[in-house]
Scaffold this motif. Structure first.
Motif, PDB file in Angstrom:
ATOM      1  N   ILE D  20       0.849  -1.201   0.000  1.00 56.89           N
ATOM      2  CA  ILE D  20       0.000   0.000   0.000  1.00 56.89           C
ATOM      3  C   ILE D  20       0.881   1.246   0.000  1.00 56.89           C
ATOM      4  O   ILE D  20       0.652   2.203  -0.747  1.00 56.89           O
ATOM      5  CB  ILE D  20      -0.950  -0.012   1.223  1.00 56.89           C
ATOM      6  CG1 ILE D  20      -1.921  -1.198   1.140  1.00 56.89           C
ATOM      7  CG2 ILE D  20      -1.708   1.307   1.338  1.00 56.89           C
ATOM      8  CD1 ILE D  20      -2.682  -1.480   2.433  1.00 56.89           C
ATOM      9  N   GLN D  24       1.254   4.366  -2.756  1.00 51.04           N
ATOM     10  CA  GLN D  24       1.000   5.774  -2.405  1.00 51.04           C
ATOM     11  C   GLN D  24       2.194   6.695  -2.597  1.00 51.04           C
ATOM     12  O   GLN D  24       2.056   7.831  -3.013  1.00 51.04           O
ATOM     13  CB  GLN D  24       0.724   5.870  -0.892  1.00 51.04           C
ATOM     14  CG  GLN D  24      -0.642   5.655  -0.395  1.00 51.04           C
ATOM     15  CD  GLN D  24      -0.726   6.166   1.049  1.00 51.04           C
ATOM     16  OE1 GLN D  24       0.227   6.067   1.811  1.00 51.04           O
ATOM     17  NE2 GLN D  24      -1.856   6.717   1.410  1.00 51.04           N
ATOM     18  N   LEU D  28       2.593  10.896  -3.080  1.00 52.83           N
ATOM     19  CA  LEU D  28       2.701  11.708  -1.864  1.00 52.83           C
ATOM     20  C   LEU D  28       3.953  12.591  -1.861  1.00 52.83           C
ATOM     21  O   LEU D  28       3.899  13.758  -1.468  1.00 52.83           O
ATOM     22  CB  LEU D  28       2.749  10.800  -0.627  1.00 52.83           C
ATOM     23  CG  LEU D  28       1.456  10.057  -0.291  1.00 52.83           C
ATOM     24  CD1 LEU D  28       1.739   8.982   0.749  1.00 52.83           C
ATOM     25  CD2 LEU D  28       0.398  11.035   0.232  1.00 52.83           C
ATOM     26  N   TYR D 132       6.504   3.399  13.483  1.00 53.00           N
ATOM     27  CA  TYR D 132       5.782   4.356  14.336  1.00 53.00           C
ATOM     28  C   TYR D 132       6.536   5.667  14.521  1.00 53.00           C
ATOM     29  O   TYR D 132       5.950   6.713  14.728  1.00 53.00           O
ATOM     30  CB  TYR D 132       5.414   3.718  15.678  1.00 53.00           C
ATOM     31  CG  TYR D 132       4.481   2.555  15.469  1.00 53.00           C
ATOM     32  CD1 TYR D 132       3.202   2.756  14.956  1.00 53.00           C
ATOM     33  CD2 TYR D 132       4.881   1.249  15.720  1.00 53.00           C
ATOM     34  CE1 TYR D 132       2.353   1.684  14.714  1.00 53.00           C
ATOM     35  CE2 TYR D 132       4.040   0.177  15.483  1.00 53.00           C
ATOM     36  CZ  TYR D 132       2.773   0.403  14.975  1.00 53.00           C
ATOM     37  OH  TYR D 132       1.932  -0.644  14.722  1.00 53.00           O
ATOM     38  N   ALA D 313       2.552  16.318   3.142  1.00 52.33           N
ATOM     39  CA  ALA D 313       2.500  15.383   2.019  1.00 52.33           C
ATOM     40  C   ALA D 313       1.123  14.739   1.910  1.00 52.33           C
ATOM     41  O   ALA D 313       0.689  14.345   0.833  1.00 52.33           O
ATOM     42  CB  ALA D 313       3.565  14.308   2.187  1.00 52.33           C
ATOM     43  N   PHE D 314       0.438  14.640   3.035  1.00 57.31           N
ATOM     44  CA  PHE D 314      -0.853  13.953   3.056  1.00 57.31           C
ATOM     45  C   PHE D 314      -2.027  14.900   2.888  1.00 57.31           C
ATOM     46  O   PHE D 314      -3.019  14.586   2.252  1.00 57.31           O
ATOM     47  CB  PHE D 314      -0.994  13.162   4.367  1.00 57.31           C
ATOM     48  CG  PHE D 314       0.086  12.145   4.520  1.00 57.31           C
ATOM     49  CD1 PHE D 314      -0.016  10.923   3.875  1.00 57.31           C
ATOM     50  CD2 PHE D 314       1.237  12.407   5.249  1.00 57.31           C
ATOM     51  CE1 PHE D 314       1.003   9.983   3.966  1.00 57.31           C
ATOM     52  CE2 PHE D 314       2.260  11.481   5.341  1.00 57.31           C
ATOM     53  CZ  PHE D 314       2.145  10.267   4.698  1.00 57.31           C
ATOM     54  N   GLY D 321      -6.086  14.156   9.682  1.00 58.47           N
ATOM     55  CA  GLY D 321      -5.892  12.746   9.979  1.00 58.47           C
ATOM     56  C   GLY D 321      -4.833  12.038   9.172  1.00 58.47           C
ATOM     57  O   GLY D 321      -4.642  12.280   7.993  1.00 58.47           O
ATOM     58  N   ILE D 322      -4.162  11.163   9.863  1.00 54.94           N
ATOM     59  CA  ILE D 322      -3.052  10.361   9.363  1.00 54.94           C
ATOM     60  C   ILE D 322      -3.398   8.918   9.702  1.00 54.94           C
ATOM     61  O   ILE D 322      -3.879   8.651  10.806  1.00 54.94           O
ATOM     62  CB  ILE D 322      -1.779  10.795  10.142  1.00 54.94           C
ATOM     63  CG1 ILE D 322      -1.270  12.131   9.632  1.00 54.94           C
ATOM     64  CG2 ILE D 322      -0.690   9.756  10.080  1.00 54.94           C
ATOM     65  CD1 ILE D 322      -0.524  12.046   8.323  1.00 54.94           C
ATOM     66  N   GLY D 323      -3.156   7.993   8.766  1.00 54.38           N
ATOM     67  CA  GLY D 323      -3.485   6.594   9.027  1.00 54.38           C
ATOM     68  C   GLY D 323      -2.253   5.727   9.168  1.00 54.38           C
ATOM     69  O   GLY D 323      -1.117   6.176   8.942  1.00 54.38           O
ATOM     70  N   PHE D 324      -2.480   4.488   9.527  1.00 52.30           N
ATOM     71  CA  PHE D 324      -1.385   3.556   9.769  1.00 52.30           C
ATOM     72  C   PHE D 324      -0.441   3.444   8.580  1.00 52.30           C
ATOM     73  O   PHE D 324       0.784   3.518   8.716  1.00 52.30           O
ATOM     74  CB  PHE D 324      -1.959   2.172  10.122  1.00 52.30           C
ATOM     75  CG  PHE D 324      -0.918   1.127  10.309  1.00 52.30           C
ATOM     76  CD1 PHE D 324      -0.181   1.079  11.475  1.00 52.30           C
ATOM     77  CD2 PHE D 324      -0.645   0.184   9.323  1.00 52.30           C
ATOM     78  CE1 PHE D 324       0.803   0.114  11.661  1.00 52.30           C
ATOM     79  CE2 PHE D 324       0.332  -0.775   9.503  1.00 52.30           C
ATOM     80  CZ  PHE D 324       1.057  -0.812  10.672  1.00 52.30           C
ATOM     81  N   ASN D 325      -1.020   3.269   7.389  1.00 56.94           N
ATOM     82  CA  ASN D 325      -0.163   3.050   6.219  1.00 56.94           C
ATOM     83  C   ASN D 325       0.607   4.299   5.825  1.00 56.94           C
ATOM     84  O   ASN D 325       1.628   4.208   5.138  1.00 56.94           O
ATOM     85  CB  ASN D 325      -1.015   2.566   5.040  1.00 56.94           C
ATOM     86  CG  ASN D 325      -1.655   1.218   5.353  1.00 56.94           C
ATOM     87  OD1 ASN D 325      -0.984   0.284   5.754  1.00 56.94           O
ATOM     88  ND2 ASN D 325      -2.968   1.146   5.204  1.00 56.94           N
ATOM     89  N   ASP D 326       0.114   5.448   6.264  1.00 54.02           N
ATOM     90  CA  ASP D 326       0.816   6.688   5.940  1.00 54.02           C
ATOM     91  C   ASP D 326       2.212   6.717   6.555  1.00 54.02           C
ATOM     92  O   ASP D 326       3.156   7.255   5.978  1.00 54.02           O
ATOM     93  CB  ASP D 326      -0.009   7.896   6.415  1.00 54.02           C
ATOM     94  CG  ASP D 326      -1.335   8.015   5.658  1.00 54.02           C
ATOM     95  OD1 ASP D 326      -1.458   7.428   4.569  1.00 54.02           O
ATOM     96  OD2 ASP D 326      -2.249   8.691   6.159  1.00 54.02           O
TER      97      ASP D 326
END
Lengths: 377, 377, 377, 377
Positions: D20, D24, D28, D132, D313-314, D321-326
């Motif tokens: 994923i 992206q 990005l 993380y 970048a997002f 909001g920022i997600g896990f895959n980001d």
């Protein structure tokens, strides 16, 4: 598998979000169609080519007229400023293209209606970018409501507040001109929460009484900061609403709400429980059930996870987080599957039009200081 | 030091809270008067004596008429159900007593006005038990607003939601009869948030448009649960309001809001910042300041402490917590110092009347489906 | 009803809290004894008389020796600085008085042991002021654990962090001298969380490994701020512990933990669920149950209410809030009922001694860099 | 632009996350290299081809030996179960490939050391998937600490708790075998928080004392649920640590911590302020500054936004909001830029080895019941 060839118009803020989602979606979901990033239009050829490369589109043009007429484009994706939505959408429809437009659908409800009718007549499919309802967490909220877990809905409170214009020193841009944006915070932000209200309650808003204000009445001219220019639309608006089934609701929206960065929130109160949510914590939903033992009652914080709609596409572990662009990826999935396999595509132009009517009814009500039936619009 | 001799009428829910606060207050505060728990009235002599002993009152009576006429009583403290407030207050005033009444002041604004005028004519002092504004945390909120720390207020959102009548199986009691309670959730709960709005914004509400509903239209007869009795007043109400200075506001109130145990909340948005509060976390206030460095902006959770108004009376360490009855103790301090040393006593009957007018305007507006000027009431 | 005549020694920070609680308690609870505020001792007659008047005590003395010997005193309540606890308690016990002492019981475990033995021999009752476990919310936590609702406890994490000495500019006082305070943050703060651990887990801590530091090694002399004086005890301490039944735990304490105003917190993890709590939100408990439907799991925020232990004494509505002094009122209720009606009084000196041993074992372990069996102390 | 051709080994949970992120990342970020998804290995050709199609890889193989030797592969990305990391990495290095490996680097510190040395000798670049710390929010935390905004760090508390093995009925899998996973929760989860501790504090952990337990000692055999199989590694572990500069810290980790779905949390206390974070709310950071006016102190909730590292970048709006895959996408950006433009790639194998040593020291300490110097490992 059927091809779904995208023609993207506009590559600003939201256009870039679409591009990120297009890039992700095929890896995230087992799509029912073959997604092709076919054609990209910007205001000139140079920018178009630069962006096409950046976003992974095959071809580029400085003239969207070419794009909407291109035989290799199946869907026109409109990410321009609001005032261009209608013209591009109608041209795309005239060429038999499916249309995927950002919100608000148009500057006025009348324009939106024209778009709905054109699409219907041409038999093309439509989708509007109300991405927040695609969030697995809000899908979960809908599921809980639909299941009757909180009983019958008796009250809806929703906001979409942000503070991007809270400073009076922020120079004016198209958002503050009626001719470019239509309504102010109502069109830009409240559109989302009205759509969310329809989605969650499962009923349309049918009557409203609104109030609104332009708090910061003039802003610096971006080309000459010492000069002040008049702000033409509202900074904040509130409405009391009734849904078709008589349920009461309140909608609040502001673009000058200090501290709110992504203040889309809702509280849905039912006869047996309550749900609360804020988009600033987009991966959690709070649920209260009144029938639990009185000594163990309380709002439960549910972290969205693989048991909930569409989350597993992102991660198979709960609570690992969902981001802004992930919502758009769900929307892209819906687009591709809608075009390729005739899956339901919603919110469509019809819903975009309904939202526009509600917003326009709120503005009319605020001007005329009276309750307005949405059918009046 | 001047004596302040209390005559308490009513010992139910709120009467007991007064008693706890009377017991605490002299240890908490250096009072400017000598507090005497002089006389207590209940519906019969037996209960009155039992309660007098429990609450530490010197004498007891089964007839409040005696109490209001007693020469050793300086203040009549009214903790009865709403429908008796007026009669007792007028009798007390007629006897030249100062009056400390629970809210809402009366069943109607007209009654409240009568009480205001009687007190004014008799030259007695009055106080209404809007205890939530006595909380050090809300006093801090007022201080921050008054200092201009959040700039000019541009929006007020306030609620007082609870769920004590959320279950349709809860038998009917006096709260649901017009003749006993007057309004429903507006009188019982919204009274607090309207007073809080006045206090925090520092301006009166001058026009309103309201909406309201009785969601649970009938309830079991407590004496025969299989029989259903009609609920006569509203379960939930919402109003959009304008303050005297033009500021927009929204007030929401419900007694069937599942999950809300003490849902008095407010969000005060200013041109430079925002305050948020919920009474369920009564020792903390959230403050956002927009002029902070953009990369370090955010809502700050302030735990109430000895630097804030009246907190040090309870504890000299911050964050150690304030309870429900502590607010009443501050109110008792205000009462004693008001009577004994002529300190300002507020909210007085005048404010109680203003609140009643706003509530009645909301109800009228909801019935007539139009904006109502509070002066109409 | 049996009289319970209090002799209070010390009227500073915590003495005043006792006074507030003494004032409240008889109105809050149907006490089983008749509480009399009999005698008060301070460092001189003048201060003693001033405080006696303020706190409602009948008589006053500048010499605690007189108080502990007074025939009209039943209980000696010790609110002095730590280093005086032992001497006063032993004198009181020698006079056959029951003793109610603030924590920590003594400067050393050996001293505490002497006190336990003296009390046992004299047959007097004892109580130690570990007030946080009297909070209805923590009583609820204990109830949930005892019921097995979270299964078997597998891990305890507890802190008592504050920031009252975070600033290096705060002048030194008795807290930082071994001869006055004994241990530093361990004695002052960790005592509470160790007692809470015993209470919640229902088992004693039997072995520990500790680490600690004096971060701010010297502080201004309060009488000459430009001079620096050595800090003699620890600012922060951590320990890994094992309970008698083998359960693992971690205890952390700091008096320089920036931002913690009342940072007593715990996380109790069981085989079937988890409880979390912070004293800064003393009216709420979070409960997670693992056996719930996977799609509806989450931490539930329970607002303490009348269904929970002792809350109804304060208010009959849930979520209306509990304050710091309210915990002390529950403690006073336990004291009075313990003396007058032989109800269980806990935490007694025995528990105070156990806590001291654990703290001393932690300190020893930190110095010797090894696991220490609490029995070694 | 230099090509960066990826060879991915393993397509399970974390392999899919990599895919994923690969999809992206080019949209990005303005990558400094040309990312090619070249080759994918799985346990057989069929699965490899299926996954290559799904993940957008050009070629597929059922034998990773071919992949690591392939001349068109620049980087070998290892997403297999832990026990294969070493063998694949060494083979890749032997072929002169750069290596991007998931954590923990190896089953033992000795193995990790071997890998570090092989990579150093071969002059290849390495990266370990401690994603993380790539989160913009944790990058912000590091920036705040590095700037000295919270003064000198005096204490670190960190956890990585989850509940994926909380139910004793969950059948055993490779995580619970020493031969497949090495350590239990230490290797699987604590690896992340140890790396985060190094990153945030900016110092290595140099000595530890640990405690650990296997709470659920046996689990059902997945092939025969009525049979029980022995769990070989720890369910929960705690350690007190010291950093190279003497700072105290505590690390806790559990895979049976009911209610923790993504319980990576930290509290970093400094002489002038404190930071707190939980990965379950990965877009917010709480910051307390002690030098603020005492009456306006409090923890501020900062929503991550475009002013913070890598967020723009997002999305260009804060709080969206920022997600896990980001996080993984940021890692991929670092990988591509590291390989193509020699940008710093961290955490590298050296850091992976350091983390392994710390974890092994904790385990050794727990077994030997004593403090262990990390250099002993």
């Amino acid at each position: 598998m059927k091809k779904v060839r995208i023609g993207l118009v506009g590559t600003g803020y939201i256009g870039r979000c679409h591009a990120i989602a297009y890039a992700q979606a095929p890896t995230l979901f087992p799509l029912k169609g073959e997604l092709h990033l076919e054609y990209l239009a910007e205001i000139n050829q140079e920018l178009a080519e630069k962006k096409a490369k950046e976003f992974g589109f095959a071809r580029a043009t400085g003239d969207w007229i070419e794009l909407v007429a291109d035989p290799n484009v199946d869907v026109v994706d409109i990410c321009t400023p609001n005032f261009l939505h209608k013209e591009i959408a109608l041209a795309a429809i005239a060429n038999g293209k499916h249309v995927y437009s950002e919100k608000p659908l148009a500057l006025t409800a009348a324009d939106a209606k024209e778009m709905v009718e054109a699409a219907k007549k041409a038999g093309v499919k439509t989708l509007v970018g109300f991405n927040y309802m695609k969030n697995p967490t809000s899908q979960l909220a809908r599921e809980i409501i639909k299941n009757g877990e909180i009983g019958d809905v008796v009250h809806f409170y929703g906001t979409h507040n942000e503070d991007y214009l809270a400073s009076p020193n922020t120079p004016i841009d198209w958002h503050s001109y009626r001719s470019k944006a239509g309504l102010g915070t109502l069109g830009d932000l409240a559109a989302h929460i009205v759509n969310m209200a329809h989605y969650l309650v499962g009923e349309e808003i049918t009557s409203v009484v609104g109030d609104m204000q332009t708090v910061i009445t003039e802003r610096p001219n971006p080309n000459n900061l010492s000069e002040k220019v008049k702000v033409e639309n509202e900074d904040q608006a509130t409405a009391m609403v009734r849904f078709a089934n008589g349920v009461m609701g309140t909608i609040e929206s502001s673009r000058i709400a200090c501290g709110r960065k992504m203040g889309l929130t809702y509280v849905v109160t039912g006869t047996k429980g309550t749900l609360t949510y804020t988009q600033e914590r987009m991966a959690e939903l709070k649920l209260y059930l009144h029938d639990e033992d009185k000594s163990r009652q309380g709002f439960k914080t549910i972290l969205v996870g693989p048991e909930h709609p569409d989350y597993a596409a992102f991660c198979v572990s709960a609570g690992h987080g969902i981001g802004f662009n992930d919502q758009k990826s769900v929307e892209i999935r819906d687009l591709v599957n809608g075009i390729a396999a005739d899956d339901r595509m919603w919110p469509d132009f019809e819903e975009g039009y309904r939202v526009s009517r509600v917003l326009e009814a709120i503005a009319k009500s605020a001007e005329e200081k009276r309750w307005v039936d949405v059918k009046e619009i």
